[in-house]
Design an enzyme around this catalytic site. Structure first.
Site, mmCIF file in Angstrom:
data_model
loop_
_atom_site.group_PDB
_atom_site.id
_atom_site.type_symbol
_atom_site.label_atom_id
_atom_site.label_comp_id
_atom_site.label_asym_id
_atom_site.label_seq_id
_atom_site.Cartn_x
_atom_site.Cartn_y
_atom_site.Cartn_z
ATOM 1 C CB CYS A 1 -1.876 5.989 -0.716
ATOM 2 S SG CYS A 1 -0.446 5.007 -1.246
ATOM 3 C CG ASN B 1 2.122 1.083 16.054
ATOM 4 O OD1 ASN B 1 3.143 0.573 15.621
ATOM 5 N ND2 ASN B 1 1.791 1.056 17.325
ATOM 6 C CB ILE B 2 -0.278 1.226 9.843
ATOM 7 C CG1 ILE B 2 0.978 1.651 9.089
ATOM 8 C CG2 ILE B 2 -1.488 1.204 8.925
ATOM 9 C CD1 ILE B 2 1.502 0.616 8.151
#
EC number: 3.6.1.52
Length: 198
Positions: A126, A101-102
Site C-alpha cells: 500500500c 470498516n475495512i
C-alpha cells in the site's frame, strides 16, 4: 545497518560502509520502505519508488498486489510491464477513522490472488506498508493458524505507534471458515514436512 526478514521477523544486521553500493553488476539494491518476507514467495512493503526497482527485479516477481485506490503511477506500470509482472489492484481507501470498516469482500478477493501460488513470487503493498498491507498479511496468518497475539505482534512491528485498534479488530473478526483450506504450499511448515523421510 540493514534489515533482513525471515517469515515476518525483522532483524538488524550490521553492514560495512560500502555494502549498499555495488552488488553484482554495480547496481544499488535498496528495498522499499517496510520491506519484509512474509513467507516463501510472498513479500510486503510500502510503495516501491524507482530507487527500489533493481532490488525488486532481484526477487523475480510475477505479481504485485496494490491495495490503494489511486491509479498506479506510470513509472511503476512501466516497470511492471517491462519485467512481466502482473499488477492486481484492490482499492482500499486510506482510513484513520476508528469505526470505519475495512471492506471484507475486497480483502477476500485479494486473498484469492495471494493464495494462488501461480502468482508467486508476489509483493503486497500500500502506501506505507503498515495498515492495509498489515490487515491482508494478518488474514493470511489466520489462515496459517497463527494465534491472535502473534498476528497483532507482527502488525504492530510495522505500524508501531500508528497501530489501529480498528485494524486489529478486523483481523480478529475476519472469518476464514469459507476460504479454501488446502495446505499452503508456500508455508514453512509444509516445506519442512515434505523433507522428512519416514
Amino acid at each position: 545497518m540493514t534489515l533482513e526478514s525471515y517469515a515476518g521477523d525483522v532483524h538488524t544486521v550490521p553492514q560495512s560502509e560500502n555494502s549498499m553500493e555495488e552488488r553484482g553488476g554495480g547496481e544499488l539494491f535498496v528495498p522499499p520502505l517496510n520491506f519484509a518476507m512474509v513467507d516463501n514467495g510472498i513479500f510486503r512493503s510500502g510503495f516501491p519508488e524507482p530507487v527500489s526497482f533493481s532490488f525488486l527485479q532481484s526477487l523475480r516477481l510475477k505479481s504485485i498486489i496494490y491495495l490503494c485506490p489511486e491509479a498506479y503511477p506510470e513509472v511503476n506500470r512501466e516497470f511492471a510491464k517491462s519485467n512481466g509482472i502482473q499488477v492486481f489492484q484492490f482499492g482500499i481507501e486510506r482510513c484513520k477513522e476508528p469505526f470505519v470498516n475495512i471492506p471484507d469482500e475486497v480483502i477476500r478477493e485479494a486473498l484469492q490472488v495471494l493464495l494462488d501460488t501461480e502468482n508467486h513470487p508476489v509483493l503486497i503493498h500500500c502506501k506505507s506498508g503498515k495498515h492495509r498491507t498489515g490487515c491482508l498479511v494478518g488474514c493470511v496468518r489466520k489462515i496459517q493458524r497463527w494465534c491472535l497475539s502473534s498476528i497483532f505482534d507482527e502488525y504492530q512491528r510495522f505500524a508501531a505507534a500508528k497501530a489501529r485498534i480498528s485494524d486489529q479488530r478486523f483481523m480478529e473478526l475476519f472469518d476464514i471458515s469459507n476460504l479454501k483450506h488446502t495446505p499452503l504450499s508456500f508455508s514453512c511448515s509444509k516445506r519442512y514436512t515434505n523433507t522428512i523421510d519416514y
